[in-house]
Design a protein around this motif. Structure first.
Motif, PDB file in Angstrom:
ATOM      1  N   SER A  15       0.796  -1.222   0.000  1.00 15.47           N
ATOM      2  CA  SER A  15       0.000   0.000   0.000  1.00 15.47           C
ATOM      3  C   SER A  15       0.828   1.271   0.000  1.00 15.47           C
ATOM      4  N   GLU A  16       2.083   1.199   0.417  1.00 18.84           N
ATOM      5  CA  GLU A  16       2.905   2.405   0.438  1.00 18.84           C
ATOM      6  C   GLU A  16       4.355   2.061   0.128  1.00 18.84           C
ATOM      7  N   GLU A  17       5.002   2.959  -0.598  1.00 11.25           N
ATOM      8  CA  GLU A  17       6.400   2.743  -0.994  1.00 11.25           C
ATOM      9  C   GLU A  17       7.323   3.227   0.120  1.00 11.25           C
ATOM     10  N   LYS A  18       7.291   2.495   1.206  1.00 11.39           N
ATOM     11  CA  LYS A  18       8.101   2.854   2.370  1.00 11.39           C
ATOM     12  C   LYS A  18       9.262   1.902   2.553  1.00 11.39           C
ATOM     13  N   TRP A  19       9.009   0.628   2.245  1.00 13.41           N
ATOM     14  CA  TRP A  19      10.008  -0.400   2.540  1.00 13.41           C
ATOM     15  C   TRP A  19      10.739  -0.883   1.302  1.00 13.41           C
ATOM     16  N   TYR A  20      10.338  -0.426   0.134  1.00 12.77           N
ATOM     17  CA  TYR A  20      10.986  -0.844  -1.108  1.00 12.77           C
ATOM     18  C   TYR A  20      11.112   0.373  -2.013  1.00 12.77           C
ATOM     19  N   SER A  21      11.815   0.204  -3.129  1.00  8.26           N
ATOM     20  CA  SER A  21      12.032   1.310  -4.070  1.00  8.26           C
ATOM     21  C   SER A  21      11.434   0.952  -5.426  1.00  8.26           C
ATOM     22  N   LEU A  22      11.041   1.973  -6.165  1.00  5.62           N
ATOM     23  CA  LEU A  22      10.539   1.759  -7.528  1.00  5.62           C
ATOM     24  C   LEU A  22      11.752   1.653  -8.444  1.00  5.62           C
ATOM     25  N   ARG A  23      12.225   0.444  -8.655  1.00  6.78           N
ATOM     26  CA  ARG A  23      13.456   0.234  -9.409  1.00  6.78           C
ATOM     27  C   ARG A  23      13.457  -1.167  -9.998  1.00  6.78           C
ATOM     28  N   TRP A  24      14.317  -1.351 -10.994  1.00 10.60           N
ATOM     29  CA  TRP A  24      14.566  -2.672 -11.577  1.00 10.60           C
ATOM     30  C   TRP A  24      15.662  -3.314 -10.728  1.00 10.60           C
ATOM     31  N   HIS A  25      15.270  -4.209  -9.827  1.00  7.46           N
ATOM     32  CA  HIS A  25      16.212  -4.746  -8.851  1.00  7.46           C
ATOM     33  C   HIS A  25      15.727  -6.108  -8.381  1.00  7.46           C
ATOM     34  N   TYR A  26      16.670  -6.972  -8.051  1.00 10.65           N
ATOM     35  CA  TYR A  26      16.287  -8.338  -7.686  1.00 10.65           C
ATOM     36  C   TYR A  26      15.464  -8.388  -6.403  1.00 10.65           C
ATOM     37  N   ILE A  27      15.703  -7.470  -5.444  1.00  2.37           N
ATOM     38  CA  ILE A  27      14.923  -7.507  -4.202  1.00  2.37           C
ATOM     39  C   ILE A  27      13.457  -7.238  -4.516  1.00  2.37           C
ATOM     40  N   GLU A  28      13.200  -6.193  -5.266  1.00  3.12           N
ATOM     41  CA  GLU A  28      11.826  -5.880  -5.634  1.00  3.12           C
ATOM     42  C   GLU A  28      11.204  -6.988  -6.471  1.00  3.12           C
ATOM     43  N   SER A  29      12.008  -7.667  -7.281  1.00  4.36           N
ATOM     44  CA  SER A  29      11.456  -8.755  -8.094  1.00  4.36           C
ATOM     45  C   SER A  29      10.934  -9.879  -7.210  1.00  4.36           C
ATOM     46  N   CYS A  30      11.620 -10.148  -6.106  1.00  3.62           N
ATOM     47  CA  CYS A  30      11.169 -11.200  -5.181  1.00  3.62           C
ATOM     48  C   CYS A  30       9.867 -10.803  -4.510  1.00  3.62           C
ATOM     49  N   ILE A  31       9.756  -9.516  -4.153  1.00  2.49           N
ATOM     50  CA  ILE A  31       8.507  -9.018  -3.582  1.00  2.49           C
ATOM     51  C   ILE A  31       7.374  -9.186  -4.592  1.00  2.49           C
ATOM     52  N   LEU A  32       7.615  -8.766  -5.832  1.00  2.00           N
ATOM     53  CA  LEU A  32       6.578  -8.853  -6.861  1.00  2.00           C
ATOM     54  C   LEU A  32       6.191 -10.299  -7.148  1.00  2.00           C
ATOM     55  N   LYS A  33       7.159 -11.192  -7.130  1.00  2.00           N
ATOM     56  CA  LYS A  33       6.843 -12.606  -7.362  1.00  2.00           C
ATOM     57  C   LYS A  33       5.901 -13.133  -6.277  1.00  2.00           C
ATOM     58  N   ALA A  34       6.137 -12.715  -5.038  1.00  2.00           N
ATOM     59  CA  ALA A  34       5.272 -13.178  -3.950  1.00  2.00           C
ATOM     60  C   ALA A  34       3.830 -12.733  -4.179  1.00  2.00           C
ATOM     61  N   TYR A  35       3.649 -11.487  -4.627  1.00  2.00           N
ATOM     62  CA  TYR A  35       2.293 -10.998  -4.882  1.00  2.00           C
ATOM     63  C   TYR A  35       1.696 -11.628  -6.140  1.00  2.00           C
ATOM     64  N   MET A  36       2.518 -11.866  -7.147  1.00  2.00           N
ATOM     65  CA  MET A  36       2.007 -12.503  -8.363  1.00  2.00           C
ATOM     66  C   MET A  36       1.599 -13.946  -8.077  1.00  2.00           C
ATOM     67  N   ASP A  37       2.395 -14.642  -7.260  1.00  2.00           N
ATOM     68  CA  ASP A  37       2.015 -16.007  -6.867  1.00  2.00           C
ATOM     69  C   ASP A  37       0.704 -15.997  -6.082  1.00  2.00           C
ATOM     70  N   SER A  38       0.539 -14.976  -5.244  1.00  2.00           N
ATOM     71  CA  SER A  38      -0.713 -14.858  -4.488  1.00  2.00           C
ATOM     72  C   SER A  38      -1.888 -14.639  -5.436  1.00  2.00           C
ATOM     73  N   TYR A  39      -1.686 -13.792  -6.443  1.00  2.00           N
ATOM     74  CA  TYR A  39      -2.754 -13.562  -7.432  1.00  2.00           C
ATOM     75  C   TYR A  39      -3.116 -14.856  -8.157  1.00  2.00           C
ATOM     76  N   LYS A  40      -2.118 -15.620  -8.555  1.00  2.00           N
ATOM     77  CA  LYS A  40      -2.385 -16.872  -9.261  1.00  2.00           C
ATOM     78  C   LYS A  40      -3.138 -17.855  -8.362  1.00  2.00           C
ATOM     79  N   ARG A  41      -2.884 -17.765  -7.049  1.00  2.00           N
ATOM     80  CA  ARG A  41      -3.540 -18.673  -6.096  1.00  2.00           C
ATOM     81  C   ARG A  41      -4.956 -18.237  -5.772  1.00  2.00           C
ATOM     82  N   THR A  42      -5.175 -16.937  -5.612  1.00  5.56           N
ATOM     83  CA  THR A  42      -6.454 -16.445  -5.098  1.00  5.56           C
ATOM     84  C   THR A  42      -7.292 -15.699  -6.114  1.00  5.56           C
ATOM     85  N   GLY A  43      -6.644 -15.165  -7.169  1.00  3.05           N
ATOM     86  CA  GLY A  43      -7.364 -14.310  -8.098  1.00  3.05           C
ATOM     87  C   GLY A  43      -7.593 -12.907  -7.575  1.00  3.05           C
ATOM     88  N   ASP A  44      -6.922 -12.528  -6.508  1.00  2.80           N
ATOM     89  CA  ASP A  44      -7.081 -11.192  -5.917  1.00  2.80           C
ATOM     90  C   ASP A  44      -6.504 -10.144  -6.863  1.00  2.80           C
TER      91      ASP A  44
END
Length: 371
Positions: A15-44
């Motif tokens: 909900s807020e860009e406090k703990w991560y940065s808007l950048r092309w970076h492996y850390i953010e990619s892991c965060i995004l993968k977690a949310y994308m996996d959640s979407y694939k699981r729940t359809g949220d």
């Protein structure tokens, strides 16, 4: 759901860009993968919108991503490309494939060790780090699977085999953080080329790479037997070092040494790999309790609330070897370096991403009929 704090952390984090940065970076990619996996699981749709908006904002008006340097070889920069492939599956916008094509094309010219592995970075010649298997191989396999007519995965399988050859210690049955094929860097053992310590998160990167690649290769024309054996080798070697809390120490095999601490991100990566490995029938089913213990132990030990905000503590902010090309700081690979010289942070992406990835697996186990 039995983990309301984690649900709140998941909602707060996106909900807020406090703990991560808007950048092309492996850390953010892991965060995004977690949310994308959640979407694939729940359809949220909220999870999907978070990922899509994040990636779309990285593009400029010409349809390129300025944060990518095709003239610079770093396996870390490949990791985010997996998110492009996930988005392309849902929304076949050509801009996602165009950038994925460019990064796949870079792999054809990527510098390698004599035995065939991608260097970790051009700043670290002849070096292979366990981290790099997660950064590069899942994208490499998924791109070949989706877009290459002749689906040949032998290169990936050989690169994993080299990891066992060069970084596995048969005496203690553990994998070390990195090796230098040239034996010229100061931290490398002159006989084995290995770095001196077993870092929990490095082993976590390897374990996650193996379960993700094995999932992608299911049903593909590839001999996955060696990868399955390697996954068993990784987890079986780590289980004797699991603390009574369920967690693993920052330096895995030196739990009794001064300064060592139970580390969240490495533990949660291993929890994810174990739980997913069991779900995919790659690991013995009775090991699920060990993955669950790792997850619950970390939540019990490090998850807390302050002023209405959910925080995950105990996360090693970052660790590497040799001279950092950005800061110039020299990381000597010693025990003291891993336990004293790197910050321990709250809500750092390494830990939160691993928490949410493992949480997806917990939810799958609790709700097996979900997507």
């Amino acid at each position: 759901m039995a983990y309301p704090q984690i649900e709140r952390l998941k909602e707060q984090y996106r909900s807020e860009e406090k703990w991560y940065s808007l950048r092309w970076h492996y850390i953010e990619s892991c965060i995004l993968k977690a949310y994308m996996d959640s979407y694939k699981r729940t359809g949220d749709e909220a999870d999907y919108r978070f990922v899509k908006l994040f990636i779309d904002r990285l593009y400029d008006q010409s349809g390129m991503i300025p944060g990518i340097r095709l003239d610079y070889y770093s396996i870390d920069q490949i990791r985010m490309a997996s998110v492009l492939l996930s988005l392309y599956e849902v929304d076949p916008d050509p801009k996602y494939k165009r950038v994925a094509d460019q990064l796949y094309g870079q792999l054809a010219f990527y510098p390698r060790t004599d035995s065939g592995n991608f260097w970790h970075k051009q700043d670290y010649p002849h070096q292979v780090w366990l981290d790099g298997l997660y950064m590069g191989q899942p994208f490499y396999v998924e791109y070949v699977k989706q877009f290459i007519g002749t689906r040949d995965y032998s290169d990936t399988i050989a690169q994993f085999a080299n990891i066992s050859r060069h970084l596995y210690n048969r005496e203690n049955r553990l994998f070390y953080h990195a090796y230098d094929e040239s034996r010229s860097i100061f931290w490398a053992d002159k006989e084995t080329g290995r770095s001196p310590q077993v870092w929990a998160r490095a082993v976590g990167w390897l374990a996650m790479a193996l379960v993700d690649v094995l999932e992608l290769l299911a049903g593909e024309p590839a001999d996955t037997g060696p990868l399955q054996e390697q996954l068993l080798e990784v987890i079986e070697g780590m289980l004797p070092y699991q603390h009574s809390s369920g967690m693993w120490y920052q330096v895995v095999d030196r739990g009794a040494s001064p300064g060592n601490y139970l580390e969240a991100s490495g533990t949660l990566m291993l929890a994810f790999a174990i739980l997913k490995g069991v779900r995919l029938s790659l690991l013995p089913s009775h090991w699920a309790v060990r993955g669950q213990a790792a997850f619950d132990g970390t939540a019990s030990h490090y998850l807390r609330e302050e002023q209405g905000e959910v925080l995950l503590g105990g996360i090693c902010k970052g660790a590497g070897l040799g001279r950092n090309p950005d800061s110039g700081i020299v990381r000597d690979g010693s025990y003291e370096y891993y336990v004293y010289n790197e910050k321990v942070a709250d809500n750092n992406g390494h830990g939160v991403a691993a928490l949410l990835l493992a949480y997806n697996e917990i939810c799958r186990a609790l709700l097996p009929d979900a997507r």
